[in-house]
Scaffold this motif. Sequence first.
Motif, short mmCIF file in Angstrom:
data_model
loop_
_atom_site.label_atom_id
_atom_site.label_comp_id
_atom_site.label_asym_id
_atom_site.label_seq_id
_atom_site.Cartn_x
_atom_site.Cartn_y
_atom_site.Cartn_z
N GLY A 46 -4.30 -15.11 5.84
CA GLY A 46 -4.64 -15.40 4.46
C GLY A 46 -3.42 -15.74 3.61
O GLY A 46 -3.52 -16.54 2.68
N GLN A 47 -2.27 -15.14 3.92
CA GLN A 47 -1.05 -15.45 3.17
C GLN A 47 -0.67 -16.92 3.36
O GLN A 47 -0.32 -17.61 2.39
N LEU A 48 -0.75 -17.41 4.58
CA LEU A 48 -0.44 -18.81 4.85
C LEU A 48 -1.41 -19.72 4.11
O LEU A 48 -1.01 -20.71 3.49
N ALA A 49 -2.71 -19.40 4.18
CA ALA A 49 -3.72 -20.24 3.52
C ALA A 49 -3.47 -20.31 2.02
O ALA A 49 -3.61 -21.38 1.40
N MET A 50 -3.10 -19.19 1.43
CA MET A 50 -2.82 -19.19 0.00
C MET A 50 -1.56 -19.99 -0.31
O MET A 50 -1.54 -20.82 -1.24
N ALA A 51 -0.51 -19.79 0.48
CA ALA A 51 0.77 -20.43 0.20
C ALA A 51 0.69 -21.95 0.33
O ALA A 51 1.20 -22.69 -0.51
N LYS A 77 -5.22 -18.11 -9.99
CA LYS A 77 -4.12 -17.24 -10.41
C LYS A 77 -4.11 -15.98 -9.56
O LYS A 77 -5.12 -15.62 -8.97
N ARG A 78 -2.97 -15.32 -9.51
CA ARG A 78 -2.84 -14.10 -8.71
C ARG A 78 -2.45 -12.92 -9.60
O ARG A 78 -1.67 -13.06 -10.53
N THR A 79 -3.04 -11.77 -9.29
CA THR A 79 -2.58 -10.52 -9.87
C THR A 79 -2.35 -9.53 -8.72
O THR A 79 -3.03 -9.62 -7.69
N TYR A 80 -1.41 -8.64 -8.91
CA TYR A 80 -1.10 -7.63 -7.89
C TYR A 80 -1.32 -6.26 -8.48
O TYR A 80 -0.75 -5.92 -9.53
N ARG A 81 -2.15 -5.48 -7.82
CA ARG A 81 -2.45 -4.13 -8.32
C ARG A 81 -1.16 -3.33 -8.40
O ARG A 81 -0.38 -3.26 -7.46
N GLY A 82 -0.98 -2.70 -9.55
CA GLY A 82 0.20 -1.88 -9.75
C GLY A 82 1.44 -2.64 -10.17
O GLY A 82 2.48 -2.03 -10.41
N ALA A 83 1.37 -3.98 -10.24
CA ALA A 83 2.52 -4.79 -10.61
C ALA A 83 2.30 -5.40 -11.99
O ALA A 83 1.16 -5.51 -12.45
N PRO A 84 3.37 -5.81 -12.67
CA PRO A 84 3.21 -6.44 -13.98
C PRO A 84 2.43 -7.74 -13.88
O PRO A 84 2.43 -8.40 -12.84
N LEU A 111 -7.19 -14.15 -7.96
CA LEU A 111 -7.11 -13.32 -6.77
C LEU A 111 -6.43 -12.01 -7.14
O LEU A 111 -5.29 -12.01 -7.61
N GLU A 112 -7.12 -10.91 -6.93
CA GLU A 112 -6.54 -9.59 -7.17
C GLU A 112 -6.12 -9.02 -5.82
O GLU A 112 -6.95 -8.79 -4.94
N ILE A 113 -4.81 -8.83 -5.65
CA ILE A 113 -4.24 -8.50 -4.34
C ILE A 113 -3.65 -7.10 -4.37
O ILE A 113 -2.91 -6.74 -5.30
N ASP A 114 -3.99 -6.32 -3.37
CA ASP A 114 -3.39 -5.00 -3.17
C ASP A 114 -2.32 -5.13 -2.10
O ASP A 114 -2.64 -5.33 -0.91
N MET A 115 -1.04 -5.08 -2.50
CA MET A 115 0.04 -5.31 -1.54
C MET A 115 0.18 -4.19 -0.53
O MET A 115 0.78 -4.37 0.54
N THR A 116 -0.34 -3.02 -0.82
CA THR A 116 -0.21 -1.91 0.13
C THR A 116 -1.27 -1.96 1.23
O THR A 116 -1.02 -1.51 2.34
#
Length: 400
Positions: A46-51, A77-84, A111-116
């Motif tokens: 999924g990271q490759l597809a997004m990039a 647009k992207r947001t990361y949980r716990g990040a600014p 896209l709301e992404i949980d990096m953990t």
Amino acid sequence: MHDEPTTIDTPLTANLLRGAVETEHTERGLLPHRLPARALAQCGDGQLAMAESQPSGVRLALRTRATTVELDTVPTKRTYRGAPPRPDGIYDLLVDGSLVEQSHVSGGETLEIDMTTGDVQRHTGPVGTLRFTDLPERVKDLEIWLPHDETTELVALRTDAPVEPSPESDRAVWSHHGSSISHGSNAASPTATWPALAANTAGVDLINLGMGGSALLDPFTARTMRDTPADLISLKLGINLVNADLMRLRAFTPAVHGFLDTIREGHPDAPLLVVSPIHCPIHEATPGPSAPDLTESDLGRLRFLATGDPAERANGKLTLETIRAELARIVAQRAEEDPRLHYLDGRELYGPTDYAELPLPDELHPDSAAHRRMGERFTGFAFAPEGPFAGHDGRRSRAR
């Protein structure tokens, strides 16, 4: 009483775009891609597809008398949980090669992404509109550079005068592959990524295959570069292999050879420059994987950590120091039979002294000022009179 200007709808087609490898017709419009569908079918990441769908270096190239241009898009647009929060992506408008205006589009998908955990949730949103007005009332070439870090679906193009694709130039085409740094992480806008800065300074046409988290020596990326027309080629390799802890030295060396072999099948005589990683203290002597450090996220800070064990270097785990030494050795070995193959130590673009002055904000990615410095230094090296790209500054190779 003045007549209202006529609004002309122009179909969005691939011949209006520069820098895209392929386009996809969707229910709403046209989606530029930087890898072909056959490549994505070989990898479920999924990271490759997004990039690859984030259109770094992709621009609409139009010739027109129009004084008003409207573009409807659906950004992702992207947001990361716990990040600014992340700022909206920027669109850069160039008129006859000069940047004259910048804007952004609201709405779109999120896209709301949980990096953990890697969990991703998609939230739908409306079409947004970009509008540029008061443009010079003369025939001119317009370039609208799409946001380098937002997947952008093109829906409609409206103008107050007819448009046509900008004529194909005789400028040399530069194809570049790299990591998120080449993709443009932390750059201020799409023309402020270091490859875009270098290309526009040198007067060459950029195909930017820098892809966040995805410079992993994938064979399909090498085949894409092999099959894409280009006069100049560069590869910036290393950091993602450490970030992902993807392979050890035993696999790395033949993978680099194979990547170069594949590119040479399609471009046997093109200048080919291999660039090793820039200075990155967390991974100079410590292997990956990298991990997000969210301990200061409440203060708006996101940093990355190296979580590997330096003792495992003895077992072939990769660090930036190891990769630089091996890339230099590989290029030196191959250059005996391939005189158009060249090497650049990435620390010449951004080294320890630069880190002291312009530190990496998240310990992985340079800021906008560092992107500018890297672009200037790359131009000064690659396009110098004795540089690997000498003689191609703005002129397409006639040997192509």
